[in-house]
Design a protein around this motif. Structure first.
Motif, PDB file in Angstrom:
ATOM      1  N   GLY A 118      68.607   0.192 -43.220  1.00  0.00           N
ATOM      2  CA  GLY A 118      68.671  -1.127 -43.701  1.00  0.00           C
ATOM      3  C   GLY A 118      68.535  -0.959 -45.341  1.00  0.00           C
ATOM      4  O   GLY A 118      67.924  -0.052 -45.658  1.00  0.00           O
ATOM      5  N   ALA A 119      68.746  -2.027 -46.244  1.00  0.00           N
ATOM      6  CA  ALA A 119      68.747  -2.102 -47.498  1.00  0.00           C
ATOM      7  C   ALA A 119      67.230  -2.332 -47.942  1.00  0.00           C
ATOM      8  O   ALA A 119      66.747  -1.825 -48.757  1.00  0.00           O
ATOM      9  N   ASP A 120      66.422  -2.640 -46.931  1.00  0.00           N
ATOM     10  CA  ASP A 120      64.996  -2.890 -47.359  1.00  0.00           C
ATOM     11  C   ASP A 120      64.282  -1.422 -46.913  1.00  0.00           C
ATOM     12  O   ASP A 120      63.091  -1.599 -46.476  1.00  0.00           O
ATOM     13  N   LEU A 127      64.716   3.113 -39.034  1.00  0.00           N
ATOM     14  CA  LEU A 127      65.772   3.747 -38.671  1.00  0.00           C
ATOM     15  C   LEU A 127      66.478   3.485 -37.421  1.00  0.00           C
ATOM     16  O   LEU A 127      65.781   3.138 -36.094  1.00  0.00           O
ATOM     17  N   TRP A 128      67.690   2.992 -37.500  1.00  0.00           N
ATOM     18  CA  TRP A 128      68.508   2.705 -36.250  1.00  0.00           C
ATOM     19  C   TRP A 128      69.523   3.865 -35.833  1.00  0.00           C
ATOM     20  O   TRP A 128      70.165   4.449 -36.736  1.00  0.00           O
ATOM     21  N   VAL A 129      69.446   4.139 -34.608  1.00  0.00           N
ATOM     22  CA  VAL A 129      69.930   5.158 -33.991  1.00  0.00           C
ATOM     23  C   VAL A 129      70.968   4.736 -32.872  1.00  0.00           C
ATOM     24  O   VAL A 129      70.598   4.375 -31.869  1.00  0.00           O
ATOM     25  N   LYS A 133      75.673   4.889 -25.421  1.00  0.00           N
ATOM     26  CA  LYS A 133      75.375   3.639 -24.602  1.00  0.00           C
ATOM     27  C   LYS A 133      73.987   3.117 -25.322  1.00  0.00           C
ATOM     28  O   LYS A 133      72.874   3.865 -24.955  1.00  0.00           O
ATOM     29  N   GLY A 134      73.969   2.243 -26.396  1.00  0.00           N
ATOM     30  CA  GLY A 134      72.914   1.920 -26.571  1.00  0.00           C
ATOM     31  C   GLY A 134      72.279   2.288 -27.994  1.00  0.00           C
ATOM     32  O   GLY A 134      72.836   2.969 -28.707  1.00  0.00           O
ATOM     33  N   ILE A 135      71.147   1.533 -28.709  1.00  0.00           N
ATOM     34  CA  ILE A 135      70.678   1.689 -29.823  1.00  0.00           C
ATOM     35  C   ILE A 135      69.065   1.935 -29.784  1.00  0.00           C
ATOM     36  O   ILE A 135      68.585   1.180 -29.166  1.00  0.00           O
ATOM     37  N   SER A 136      68.732   2.868 -30.471  1.00  0.00           N
ATOM     38  CA  SER A 136      67.304   3.005 -30.613  1.00  0.00           C
ATOM     39  C   SER A 136      66.880   2.677 -32.203  1.00  0.00           C
ATOM     40  O   SER A 136      67.530   3.038 -32.863  1.00  0.00           O
ATOM     41  N   ARG A 137      65.538   2.025 -32.227  1.00  0.00           N
ATOM     42  CA  ARG A 137      64.978   1.736 -33.323  1.00  0.00           C
ATOM     43  C   ARG A 137      63.887   2.528 -33.503  1.00  0.00           C
ATOM     44  O   ARG A 137      62.883   2.557 -32.455  1.00  0.00           O
ATOM     45  N   ILE A 138      63.600   3.352 -34.666  1.00  0.00           N
ATOM     46  CA  ILE A 138      62.522   4.210 -34.946  1.00  0.00           C
ATOM     47  C   ILE A 138      61.664   3.639 -36.322  1.00  0.00           C
ATOM     48  O   ILE A 138      62.351   3.642 -37.104  1.00  0.00           O
ATOM     49  N   GLU A 139      60.441   3.235 -36.118  1.00  0.00           N
ATOM     50  CA  GLU A 139      59.632   2.826 -36.997  1.00  0.00           C
ATOM     51  C   GLU A 139      58.967   4.229 -37.675  1.00  0.00           C
ATOM     52  O   GLU A 139      58.071   4.792 -37.034  1.00  0.00           O
ATOM     53  N   LEU A 140      59.540   4.957 -38.815  1.00  0.00           N
ATOM     54  CA  LEU A 140      59.271   6.010 -39.369  1.00  0.00           C
ATOM     55  C   LEU A 140      57.704   6.088 -39.557  1.00  0.00           C
ATOM     56  O   LEU A 140      57.128   7.333 -39.463  1.00  0.00           O
ATOM     57  N   ASN A 141      57.018   5.045 -40.251  1.00  0.00           N
ATOM     58  CA  ASN A 141      55.897   5.025 -40.453  1.00  0.00           C
ATOM     59  C   ASN A 141      54.660   4.958 -39.268  1.00  0.00           C
ATOM     60  O   ASN A 141      53.416   5.122 -39.458  1.00  0.00           O
ATOM     61  N   ASN A 142      55.157   4.766 -38.370  1.00  0.00           N
ATOM     62  CA  ASN A 142      54.361   4.791 -36.978  1.00  0.00           C
ATOM     63  C   ASN A 142      54.434   5.940 -36.253  1.00  0.00           C
ATOM     64  O   ASN A 142      55.297   6.314 -35.736  1.00  0.00           O
TER      65      ASN A 142
END
Length: 199
Positions: A118-120, A127-129, A133-142
């Motif tokens: 995203g822009a922010d 990160l959105w992957v 079928k489906g989407i994974s959300r990854i918090e890179l700082n976690n």
């Protein structure tokens, strides 16, 4: 494209019989090009020079085993590469692997069609992957991707190796996790922490 028609690029003949699945701007005169066959090419637009040494031989073999590159996205100092069946590879701008994220770390599956930030991103590095079928959300700082708390416990869709996390707290160097099945703790906080059930 010159505004009216497609024009050939110097050195572009190298790609004429290859499946190009990912293109990203590495710098103003260079593209990073991912091939379905597993290679990653640095292509100099002004000189038409093809450099196939951007990644080392070991990583190249991993990408071949992963079914090839399906998508490349560059953001700041990171290069994100999706693969056909090997998950997500994160590289630095010199082509060295920083992290490899698979189902074991929490992806819903290892076939990736697109990677989006995203822009922010600077404020919230998420990160959105996209998968078939489906989407994974990854918090890179976690550093915590998924918590394995025992074999054969709660089945989370295709993952099947973790439990739903309700809350977590770090206390005195230990990480405490509450799930639908109880309270767990780990004495070491690593990329894949090992937990024991309390009580």
């Amino acid at each position: 494209h010159d505004g009216k028609k497609m024009v050939p690029l110097p050195g572009g003949a190298y790609f004429s019989e290859r499946l190009v699945f990912g293109i990203a701007s590495l710098d103003p005169d260079q593209l990073l090009i991912g091939l379905f066959e597993g290679d990653v090419i640095r292509f100099n637009l002004t000189e038409g020079r093809v450099d196939s040494s951007f990644i080392d031989g070991r990583l190249k073999q991993e990408l071949i085993s992963a079914g090839g590159v399906t998508n490349i996205m560059i953001k700041d100092d990171r290069i994100f590469m999706g693969t056909m069946n090997g998950g997500l590879y994160i590289l630095d701008r010199q082509g060295k692997m920083v992290e490899h994220i698979t189902q074991r770390q929490g992806l819903i599956n290892e076939t990736i069609t697109h990677v989006y930030v995203g822009a922010d991103f600077e404020k919230s590095p998420v990160l959105w992957v996209a998968h078939y079928k489906g989407i994974s959300r990854i918090e890179l700082n976690n550093p915590l991707r998924m918590v394995p708390t025992g074999r054969g416990r709660m089945n989370m869709g295709e993952m099947g190796s973790g439990e739903s996390i309700l809350d977590m707290e770090e206390f005195n160097g230990e990480l405490y996790i509450s799930t639908m099945r109880g309270l767990h703790k780990s004495s070491t906080i690593t990329d894949i922490p090992r937990f024991r059930t309390l009580g």
